[in-house]
Motif scaffolding. Structure first.
Motif, PDB file in Angstrom:
ATOM      1  N   SER A 159       0.830  -1.205   0.000  1.00 56.89           N
ATOM      2  CA  SER A 159       0.000   0.000   0.000  1.00 56.89           C
ATOM      3  C   SER A 159       0.864   1.253   0.000  1.00 56.89           C
ATOM      4  O   SER A 159       0.539   2.248  -0.650  1.00 56.89           O
ATOM      5  N   MET A 160       1.983   1.221   0.726  1.00 60.42           N
ATOM      6  CA  MET A 160       2.867   2.377   0.749  1.00 60.42           C
ATOM      7  C   MET A 160       3.510   2.590  -0.620  1.00 60.42           C
ATOM      8  O   MET A 160       3.597   3.722  -1.114  1.00 60.42           O
ATOM      9  N   VAL A 182      -5.351  -1.969  -2.026  1.00 59.17           N
ATOM     10  CA  VAL A 182      -4.544  -3.174  -1.819  1.00 59.17           C
ATOM     11  C   VAL A 182      -5.364  -4.257  -1.120  1.00 59.17           C
ATOM     12  O   VAL A 182      -5.308  -5.435  -1.489  1.00 59.17           O
ATOM     13  N   GLN A 183      -6.138  -3.870  -0.127  1.00 56.89           N
ATOM     14  CA  GLN A 183      -6.977  -4.845   0.566  1.00 56.89           C
ATOM     15  C   GLN A 183      -8.007  -5.456  -0.379  1.00 56.89           C
ATOM     16  O   GLN A 183      -8.310  -6.646  -0.291  1.00 56.89           O
ATOM     17  N   ARG A 184      -8.498  -4.644  -1.302  1.00 58.38           N
ATOM     18  CA  ARG A 184      -9.518  -5.116  -2.246  1.00 58.38           C
ATOM     19  C   ARG A 184      -8.935  -6.078  -3.273  1.00 58.38           C
ATOM     20  O   ARG A 184      -9.584  -7.067  -3.652  1.00 58.38           O
ATOM     21  N   PHE A 185      -7.704  -5.846  -3.730  1.00 59.12           N
ATOM     22  CA  PHE A 185      -7.166  -6.612  -4.849  1.00 59.12           C
ATOM     23  C   PHE A 185      -6.023  -7.550  -4.483  1.00 59.12           C
ATOM     24  O   PHE A 185      -5.474  -8.215  -5.362  1.00 59.12           O
ATOM     25  N   VAL A 187      -4.147 -10.866  -3.262  1.00 58.80           N
ATOM     26  CA  VAL A 187      -4.463 -12.278  -3.409  1.00 58.80           C
ATOM     27  C   VAL A 187      -4.113 -13.004  -2.121  1.00 58.80           C
ATOM     28  O   VAL A 187      -2.994 -12.873  -1.603  1.00 58.80           O
ATOM     29  N   ARG A 188      -5.044 -13.754  -1.598  1.00 54.10           N
ATOM     30  CA  ARG A 188      -4.791 -14.501  -0.372  1.00 54.10           C
ATOM     31  C   ARG A 188      -3.696 -15.542  -0.595  1.00 54.10           C
ATOM     32  O   ARG A 188      -3.651 -16.196  -1.629  1.00 54.10           O
ATOM     33  N   GLY A 189      -2.840 -15.665   0.398  1.00 52.84           N
ATOM     34  CA  GLY A 189      -1.766 -16.637   0.302  1.00 52.84           C
ATOM     35  C   GLY A 189      -0.515 -16.096  -0.355  1.00 52.84           C
ATOM     36  O   GLY A 189       0.502 -16.776  -0.423  1.00 52.84           O
ATOM     37  N   VAL A 190      -0.599 -14.861  -0.860  1.00 50.72           N
ATOM     38  CA  VAL A 190       0.547 -14.200  -1.476  1.00 50.72           C
ATOM     39  C   VAL A 190       1.008 -13.100  -0.535  1.00 50.72           C
ATOM     40  O   VAL A 190       0.237 -12.600   0.286  1.00 50.72           O
ATOM     41  N   ARG A 191       2.269 -12.711  -0.635  1.00 49.25           N
ATOM     42  CA  ARG A 191       2.793 -11.652   0.226  1.00 49.25           C
ATOM     43  C   ARG A 191       1.910 -10.418   0.158  1.00 49.25           C
ATOM     44  O   ARG A 191       1.322 -10.128  -0.880  1.00 49.25           O
ATOM     45  N   PRO A 192       1.779  -9.669   1.252  1.00 53.72           N
ATOM     46  CA  PRO A 192       0.897  -8.498   1.268  1.00 53.72           C
ATOM     47  C   PRO A 192       1.199  -7.541   0.118  1.00 53.72           C
ATOM     48  O   PRO A 192       2.350  -7.215  -0.146  1.00 53.72           O
ATOM     49  N   GLN A 195      -0.161  -7.814  -7.057  1.00 54.91           N
ATOM     50  CA  GLN A 195       0.769  -8.264  -8.071  1.00 54.91           C
ATOM     51  C   GLN A 195       0.628  -7.412  -9.338  1.00 54.91           C
ATOM     52  O   GLN A 195      -0.224  -6.535  -9.432  1.00 54.91           O
ATOM     53  N   LEU A 196       1.467  -7.721 -10.323  1.00 56.88           N
ATOM     54  CA  LEU A 196       1.512  -6.918 -11.539  1.00 56.88           C
ATOM     55  C   LEU A 196       0.164  -6.825 -12.231  1.00 56.88           C
ATOM     56  O   LEU A 196      -0.238  -5.749 -12.688  1.00 56.88           O
ATOM     57  N   ASP A 197      -0.571  -7.936 -12.320  1.00 58.98           N
ATOM     58  CA  ASP A 197      -1.839  -7.903 -13.052  1.00 58.98           C
ATOM     59  C   ASP A 197      -2.834  -6.939 -12.408  1.00 58.98           C
ATOM     60  O   ASP A 197      -3.444  -6.112 -13.088  1.00 58.98           O
ATOM     61  N   ARG A 198      -2.987  -7.007 -11.087  1.00 59.37           N
ATOM     62  CA  ARG A 198      -3.916  -6.114 -10.405  1.00 59.37           C
ATOM     63  C   ARG A 198      -3.411  -4.671 -10.405  1.00 59.37           C
ATOM     64  O   ARG A 198      -4.196  -3.727 -10.416  1.00 59.37           O
TER      65      ARG A 198
END
Length: 240
Positions: A159-160, A182-185, A187-192, A195-198
């Motif tokens: 987010s920063m 960031v919270q909205r997009f 992916v669970r199980g991935v580092r906070p 990713q590039l697609d979102r």
């Protein structure tokens, strides 16, 4: 000075339409209003071998003499590999199979569809060689921006980091807004982070909505009187 959505009228992303836009690199195939940078086929690896930030590698050789005028040679090579049914077009399924994030996860459907719609001049749901070449350039610029702000090379934008990227694009938005995105997009199980697609999806759609707002904020105050249906009509027209 000016409105909250873009403190610099000519800023590359929050500013005037056309700067860094798909139009400049894709001609008639770029329907975006000055959309911003990115990466082909995942992460940071523009070369076929990729690495940790790599992408699916194109197979086979190609001849420069066979490349149509105005088509990026690398994009031509990728097109030949991605066009698995040899139709001369890339559809959503084929594009999705080619695009990966740094952890080798496939790009999400929404981002792939958004990009096809941006570079599909025939509105057929697929792109030809020229549209794919324009998409390739678009992705390369997005990748570069993502790499610039993914300073810890985690493959995710926090987010920063997102807030810093949006500020550079000319958006005067709060850190809380970036956190919400960031919270909205994420992916669970991935580092906070996202990713590039979102990241591509979020920033491109943000620019689209900003352009709708800007067109109605003729006094550049950061405030407009806009009906709900007018807002939806403007954003849907540009996203489709």
């Amino acid at each position: 000075g000016g409105a909250h959505y873009g403190h610099q009228p000519s800023a590359p992303y929050g500013g005037a339409p056309g700067a860094y836009g798909a139009q400049g690199h894709g001609g008639q195939y770029g329907h975006g209003q000055g959309v911003a940078p990115g990466a082909p086929y995942g992460g940071y690896g523009a070369q076929p071998h990729g690495g940790h930030y790599g992408h699916h590698a194109p197979a086979g050789n190609f001849k420069l003499s066979n490349i149509p005028h105005g088509v990026n040679p690398e994009a031509h090579q990728w097109f030949q590999t991605v066009d698995t049914d040899r139709s001369g077009f890339i559809n959503l399924k084929e594009l999705k199979q080619a695009l990966v994030n740094s952890n080798w996860s496939a790009f999400n459907d929404e981002t792939c569809l958004m990009m096809i719609n941006m570079f599909d001049k025939t509105r057929s749901g697929r792109i030809d060689m020229f549209g794919f070449s324009a998409l390739w350039d678009f992705m390369q610029r997005w990748r570069a921006l993502f790499q610039q702000y993914d300073r810890d090379r985690s493959g995710c934008i926090s987010s920063m980091e997102l807030h810093q990227a949006l500020a550079q694009m000319g958006y005067n938005l709060s850190p809380q807004f970036s956190e919400t995105l960031v919270q909205r997009f994420a992916v669970r199980g991935v580092r906070p982070g996202i990713q590039l697609d979102r990241f591509i999806q979020v920033c491109t759609q943000l620019q689209t909505m900003t352009q709708v707002f800007r067109e109605r904020d003729t006094s550049m105050t950061g405030n407009v009187r806009l009906s709900y249906e007018d807002f939806l009509s403007g954003t849907v027209t540009r996203l489709m």
